[in-house]
Design an enzyme around this catalytic site. Structure first.
Site, PDB file in Angstrom:
ATOM      1  N   LYS A 221      39.154  39.391  46.389  1.00 53.15           N
ATOM      2  CA  LYS A 221      39.969  40.153  47.300  1.00 53.15           C
ATOM      3  C   LYS A 221      39.265  41.212  48.029  1.00 53.15           C
ATOM      4  O   LYS A 221      38.092  41.854  47.816  1.00 53.15           O
ATOM      5  CB  LYS A 221      41.263  40.471  46.839  1.00 53.15           C
ATOM      6  CG  LYS A 221      42.173  39.467  46.276  1.00 53.15           C
ATOM      7  CD  LYS A 221      43.361  39.859  45.946  1.00 53.15           C
ATOM      8  CE  LYS A 221      44.660  38.396  45.885  1.00 53.15           C
ATOM      9  NZ  LYS A 221      45.866  38.926  45.678  1.00 53.15           N
ATOM     10  N   ARG A 255      43.833  34.915  37.615  1.00 53.26           N
ATOM     11  CA  ARG A 255      43.844  33.856  38.652  1.00 53.26           C
ATOM     12  C   ARG A 255      42.752  33.955  39.465  1.00 53.26           C
ATOM     13  O   ARG A 255      42.071  35.006  40.065  1.00 53.26           O
ATOM     14  CB  ARG A 255      45.205  34.190  39.671  1.00 53.26           C
ATOM     15  CG  ARG A 255      45.333  32.937  40.388  1.00 53.26           C
ATOM     16  CD  ARG A 255      46.620  33.462  41.597  1.00 53.26           C
ATOM     17  NE  ARG A 255      46.746  32.483  42.500  1.00 53.26           N
ATOM     18  CZ  ARG A 255      46.197  32.258  43.705  1.00 53.26           C
ATOM     19  NH1 ARG A 255      45.439  33.166  43.961  1.00 53.26           N
ATOM     20  NH2 ARG A 255      46.703  31.414  44.571  1.00 53.26           N
TER      21      ARG A 255
END
Length: 286
Positions: A221, A255
């Site tokens: 991210k 995740r």
């Protein structure tokens, strides 16, 4: 927590949730697994690499072209059916739509991963109709599929996120979802700047105090890229480091895009914390 054929002891266990994108515009793979057979093959590769849960999405989480409910169904349901013919692994569906959740659970999915923070009030009652289904409640921080812009949290990001997620837990339980099937996710980068995402990571213990397993979805991210000035292709090692750090601070599900390397890293963390026995301990014993 029991899901399909697995029982997870999240007091002493970490689950790796592997990402499968059935989208043509995902930020990470740019549609590499959009085609049905490619997506199924990718999911099976994740299972072979040790994924505990597969998380499949038919709509890009960030800004992008509109995807109708029917288009999302056309991406998700054939995948669930085809995957179930090949594997009994725990399967999560990333959706904010009750109609997609209902169809996916009927087709053989086990978890609904709602990144909208129950934006549609019918989602939790839909999941509740399936006694054994899990539900991930994520802090979205505002309107879904938008970029953060000067979001301000009072009195601070972590306190606000914990309070909001506590409210979502209450809403889901009131709708009939089994509290033992709930997972909470602080929503890294969703309506949060890098400083917010770093803060909530440092304070994951406050989120785990809600009494539900904490999922972190931080793989590759932007907050990782900004933290170390890394472009997207160069964030893998830092993502694995963030995953292990999150586990040490209270996360129990991670995740990820890179299953094998992350699985080994979190398994090593489990060994160090005494949750897992070494595979062997011969050195110095003879």
């Amino acid at each position: 927590m029991s899901l399909r054929n697995r029982t997870f002891d999240f007091d002493r266990e970490v689950a790796v949730m592997a990402i499968v994108n059935r989208t043509p515009d995902s930020f990470y793979d740019q549609g590499a697994t959009f085609a049905l057979e490619s997506a199924v093959a990718h999911a099976l590769d994740h299972v072979a690499d040790g994924a505990d849960i597969l998380d499949v999405g038919g709509v890009k989480a960030g800004p992008g072209e509109e995807v109708t409910a029917q288009e999302e169904l056309d991406r998700i349901i054939p995948f669930v059916e085809r995957f179930r013919d090949r594997s009994d692994a725990v399967l999560s569906i990333d959706t904010f739509r009750p109609s997609v959740a209902d169809a996916a659970l009927r087709a053989g999915a086990d978890i609904i991963n709602d990144t909208s923070g129950l934006a549609d009030p019918d989602l939790a009652p839909t999941v509740a109709r399936f006694r054994d289904a899990g539900l991930v409640l994520m802090h979205s921080g505002g309107q879904i599929r938008t970029r953060p812009y000067r979001n301000h949290y009072v009195p601070d990001a972590t306190t606000a996120i914990v309070a909001d997620l506590s409210g979502l837990v209450e809403q889901a339980v009131a709708a009939g979802v089994d509290a033992s099937k709930l997972i909470v996710d602080p929503g890294h980068d969703f309506r949060k700047n890098t400083l917010h995402s770093l803060e909530i990571t440092r304070r994951l213990g406050e989120l785990s105090a809600l009494g539900h397993p904490v999922l972190v979805a931080l793989s590759n991210k932007d907050f990782i890229g900004e933290s170390l000035d890394l472009d997207l292709p160069d964030r893998v090692d830092a993502s694995i480091g963030a995953a292990v750090t999150s586990v040490m601070l209270g996360a129990r599900l991670v995740r990820v895009h890179e299953t094998l390397a992350t699985k080994r890293a979190v398994m090593m963390a489990e060994v160090i914390m005494g949750w897992r026995e070494p595979a062997r301990a011969w050195r110095g014993m003879a």
